[in-house]
Motif scaffolding. Structure first.
Motif, PDB file in Angstrom:
ATOM      1  N   SER A  80     -15.925  25.303 -46.050  1.00 39.89           N
ATOM      2  CA  SER A  80     -17.323  25.809 -46.521  1.00 39.89           C
ATOM      3  C   SER A  80     -17.715  25.609 -48.051  1.00 39.89           C
ATOM      4  N   ASN A  81     -16.791  25.665 -48.716  1.00 37.50           N
ATOM      5  CA  ASN A  81     -17.022  25.264 -50.102  1.00 37.50           C
ATOM      6  C   ASN A  81     -17.457  24.088 -50.294  1.00 37.50           C
ATOM      7  N   ALA A  82     -16.786  23.067 -49.652  1.00 38.12           N
ATOM      8  CA  ALA A  82     -17.116  21.764 -49.952  1.00 38.12           C
ATOM      9  C   ALA A  82     -18.497  21.378 -49.297  1.00 38.12           C
ATOM     10  N   LEU A  83     -18.829  21.977 -48.058  1.00 34.91           N
ATOM     11  CA  LEU A  83     -20.360  21.875 -47.417  1.00 34.91           C
ATOM     12  C   LEU A  83     -21.373  22.457 -48.427  1.00 34.91           C
ATOM     13  N   TRP A  84     -20.994  23.357 -48.988  1.00 35.02           N
ATOM     14  CA  TRP A  84     -21.942  24.118 -49.891  1.00 35.02           C
ATOM     15  C   TRP A  84     -22.155  23.121 -51.224  1.00 35.02           C
ATOM     16  N   ALA A  85     -21.166  22.344 -51.667  1.00 31.22           N
ATOM     17  CA  ALA A  85     -21.169  21.512 -52.878  1.00 31.22           C
ATOM     18  C   ALA A  85     -21.861  20.175 -52.358  1.00 31.22           C
ATOM     19  N   ALA A  86     -21.571  19.839 -51.109  1.00 35.17           N
ATOM     20  CA  ALA A  86     -22.351  18.755 -50.567  1.00 35.17           C
ATOM     21  C   ALA A  86     -23.699  19.099 -50.603  1.00 35.17           C
ATOM     22  N   ARG A  87     -24.490  20.323 -49.994  1.00 36.51           N
ATOM     23  CA  ARG A  87     -25.692  20.424 -49.824  1.00 36.51           C
ATOM     24  C   ARG A  87     -26.309  20.439 -51.193  1.00 36.51           C
ATOM     25  N   GLN A  88     -25.659  20.973 -52.320  1.00 35.46           N
ATOM     26  CA  GLN A  88     -26.268  21.201 -53.661  1.00 35.46           C
ATOM     27  C   GLN A  88     -26.387  19.820 -54.254  1.00 35.46           C
ATOM     28  N   ALA A  89     -25.491  18.936 -53.766  1.00 37.27           N
ATOM     29  CA  ALA A  89     -25.560  17.525 -54.364  1.00 37.27           C
ATOM     30  C   ALA A  89     -26.266  16.534 -53.745  1.00 37.27           C
ATOM     31  N   GLY A  90     -26.921  16.792 -52.526  1.00 37.92           N
ATOM     32  CA  GLY A  90     -27.629  16.017 -51.799  1.00 37.92           C
ATOM     33  C   GLY A  90     -26.740  14.781 -50.968  1.00 37.92           C
ATOM     34  N   VAL A  91     -25.710  15.248 -50.787  1.00 39.29           N
ATOM     35  CA  VAL A  91     -24.804  14.368 -49.710  1.00 39.29           C
ATOM     36  C   VAL A  91     -25.688  14.158 -48.464  1.00 39.29           C
ATOM     37  N   ARG A  92     -25.605  12.965 -48.040  1.00 36.07           N
ATOM     38  CA  ARG A  92     -26.362  12.423 -46.715  1.00 36.07           C
ATOM     39  C   ARG A  92     -25.400  12.811 -45.462  1.00 36.07           C
ATOM     40  N   HIS A  93     -24.138  12.539 -45.700  1.00 37.52           N
ATOM     41  CA  HIS A  93     -23.378  12.429 -44.409  1.00 37.52           C
ATOM     42  C   HIS A  93     -21.807  12.868 -44.509  1.00 37.52           C
ATOM     43  N   VAL A  94     -21.425  13.821 -43.869  1.00 34.01           N
ATOM     44  CA  VAL A  94     -20.050  14.305 -43.934  1.00 34.01           C
ATOM     45  C   VAL A  94     -19.160  13.744 -42.699  1.00 34.01           C
ATOM     46  N   VAL A  95     -18.142  13.281 -42.919  1.00 37.99           N
ATOM     47  CA  VAL A  95     -17.281  12.888 -42.119  1.00 37.99           C
ATOM     48  C   VAL A  95     -15.878  13.700 -42.106  1.00 37.99           C
ATOM     49  N   ARG A  96     -15.947  14.702 -41.123  1.00 35.57           N
ATOM     50  CA  ARG A  96     -14.936  15.661 -41.196  1.00 35.57           C
ATOM     51  C   ARG A  96     -13.740  15.423 -40.382  1.00 35.57           C
ATOM     52  N   LEU A  97     -12.506  15.422 -40.869  1.00 33.96           N
ATOM     53  CA  LEU A  97     -11.125  15.241 -40.158  1.00 33.96           C
ATOM     54  C   LEU A  97     -10.818  16.753 -39.541  1.00 33.96           C
ATOM     55  N   SER A  98     -10.993  16.893 -38.029  1.00 33.40           N
ATOM     56  CA  SER A  98     -10.798  18.082 -37.465  1.00 33.40           C
ATOM     57  C   SER A  98      -9.256  18.157 -37.057  1.00 33.40           C
ATOM     58  N   ALA A  99      -9.198  18.645 -35.729  1.00 32.19           N
ATOM     59  CA  ALA A  99      -7.776  18.712 -35.210  1.00 32.19           C
ATOM     60  C   ALA A  99      -8.248  18.538 -33.560  1.00 32.19           C
ATOM     61  N   ILE A 100      -7.001  17.850 -33.083  1.00 30.60           N
ATOM     62  CA  ILE A 100      -6.986  17.600 -31.680  1.00 30.60           C
ATOM     63  C   ILE A 100      -7.236  19.039 -31.048  1.00 30.60           C
ATOM     64  N   GLY A 101      -8.099  19.096 -30.045  1.00 25.30           N
ATOM     65  CA  GLY A 101      -8.428  20.050 -29.049  1.00 25.30           C
ATOM     66  C   GLY A 101      -9.042  21.235 -29.788  1.00 25.30           C
ATOM     67  N   ALA A 102      -9.733  21.053 -31.192  1.00 26.51           N
ATOM     68  CA  ALA A 102     -10.484  22.070 -31.778  1.00 26.51           C
ATOM     69  C   ALA A 102     -11.447  22.797 -31.035  1.00 26.51           C
ATOM     70  N   ALA A 103     -11.237  24.126 -30.783  1.00 28.40           N
ATOM     71  CA  ALA A 103     -12.247  24.884 -29.873  1.00 28.40           C
ATOM     72  C   ALA A 103     -12.025  26.308 -30.070  1.00 28.40           C
ATOM     73  N   HIS A 104     -12.898  27.001 -29.800  1.00 29.47           N
ATOM     74  CA  HIS A 104     -12.769  28.470 -29.866  1.00 29.47           C
ATOM     75  C   HIS A 104     -11.796  29.118 -28.964  1.00 29.47           C
ATOM     76  N   ASP A 105     -11.530  28.453 -27.941  1.00 29.74           N
ATOM     77  CA  ASP A 105     -10.081  28.967 -26.973  1.00 29.74           C
ATOM     78  C   ASP A 105      -9.185  28.016 -27.156  1.00 29.74           C
TER      79      ASP A 105
END
Length: 273
Positions: A80-105
């Motif tokens: 969340s901190n990174a995304l806020w800093a990205a918005r403030q800096a005007g970053v155009r694209h974020v590529v996020r390394l998530s995790a296999i099977g990431a899901a609310h369940d």
């Protein structure tokens, strides 16, 4: 185009930096907490995703962000901190390394926390791409001793991927991010196999280890309880064939198949002897 790479001293981002070096048209900046550990041959910015006030200068002028956070209960805070800093800096694209099977369940806390951060990214404003890699083949390094491959996933089958391929995939996306905007990729190795199968491929015996022993061993070695317990959750999920699938995403983006276990074993000298 300036790309900011977070997690720059880690295994995946370190391999990514090596891949990006083959793209001289890309300007790459590595984010580190400790400048003494900064990788060589790349612009370095000092900052800590856990400390948002340290990120302003690091994100200045960045167009594309490679967002990788360390596994742990505070990972959503760092993301969340990174995304806020990205918005403030005007970053155009974020590529996020998530995790296999990431899901609310998801069957692991790590997967559920990644799902929260994936959802926040999609709503954050910049264009986005999510990459969810399977079990890392490099996790097997050190698992062979005396001609025996020790594992804790029983008969469960999974489709592990080489970290070098995760890096190659990430570099392909970062080199032309607009082609991948709004996409979520799950990248796996080219085959699904059990650890017993893997042992047979290199002429080793296979010895199953209770997941509880792995967890207690990690704790005894000084690993945080949260990381040890979540590892146990992953082992239980993999033992139940949760990771028994292969996707076409890697080859579709890179134009080649991912490395299989035989290639990984050869490259790392994994043999029964």
């Amino acid at each position: 185009m300036t790309i900011l790479v977070t997690g720059a001293t880690g295994t995946v981002s370190g391999a990514l930096l090596a891949e990006l070096a083959a793209h001289p048209s890309l300007k790459v900046r590595a984010l580190v907490r400790d400048p003494a550990k900064a990788p060589a041959g790349v612009e370095v910015a000092v900052g800590d995703l856990e400390q948002p006030h340290t990120l302003t200068d690091a994100f200045a002028g960045v167009e594309t962000l490679w967002l990788l956070t360390a596994m742990g209960p505070t990972a959503p805070h760092a993301s969340s901190n990174a995304l806020w800093a990205a918005r403030q800096a005007g970053v155009r694209h974020v590529v996020r390394l998530s995790a296999i099977g990431a899901a609310h369940d998801a069957p692991t806390r790590n997967g559920r926390l990644h799902a929260l951060s994936d959802a926040e990214l999609r709503a954050s404003g910049p264009a986005w791409t999510v990459i969810r890699p399977a079990f890392f083949l490099q996790n097997l390094l050190g698992s062979i001793n005396g001609g025996v491959l020790y594992g804790a996933t029983g008969q469960g089958r999974l489709s592990p991927i080489d970290v070098r391929d995760i890096a190659a995939f990430g570099a392909a996306v970062l080199a032309d991010p607009s082609r991948h905007a709004g996409r979520s990729y799950t990248i796996t190795g080219p085959e699904s196999l059990s650890m017993r199968d893997a042992a047979a491929r290199i002429g080793a015996a296979y010895q199953d280890v209770p997941a509880a022993d792995v967890v207690s061993g990690m704790r005894a070695a000084g690993m945080p309880d949260w990381v040890a317990d979540v590892t146990g959750e992953y082992l239980a999920a993999y033992a139940a064939d949760w990771g028994d699938f292969v996707t076409p995403d890697f080859a579709a983006v890179t134009g080649r198949p991912a490395r299989d276990f035989a290639v990984f074993a050869r490259d790392h000298g994994l043999t029964a002897s």
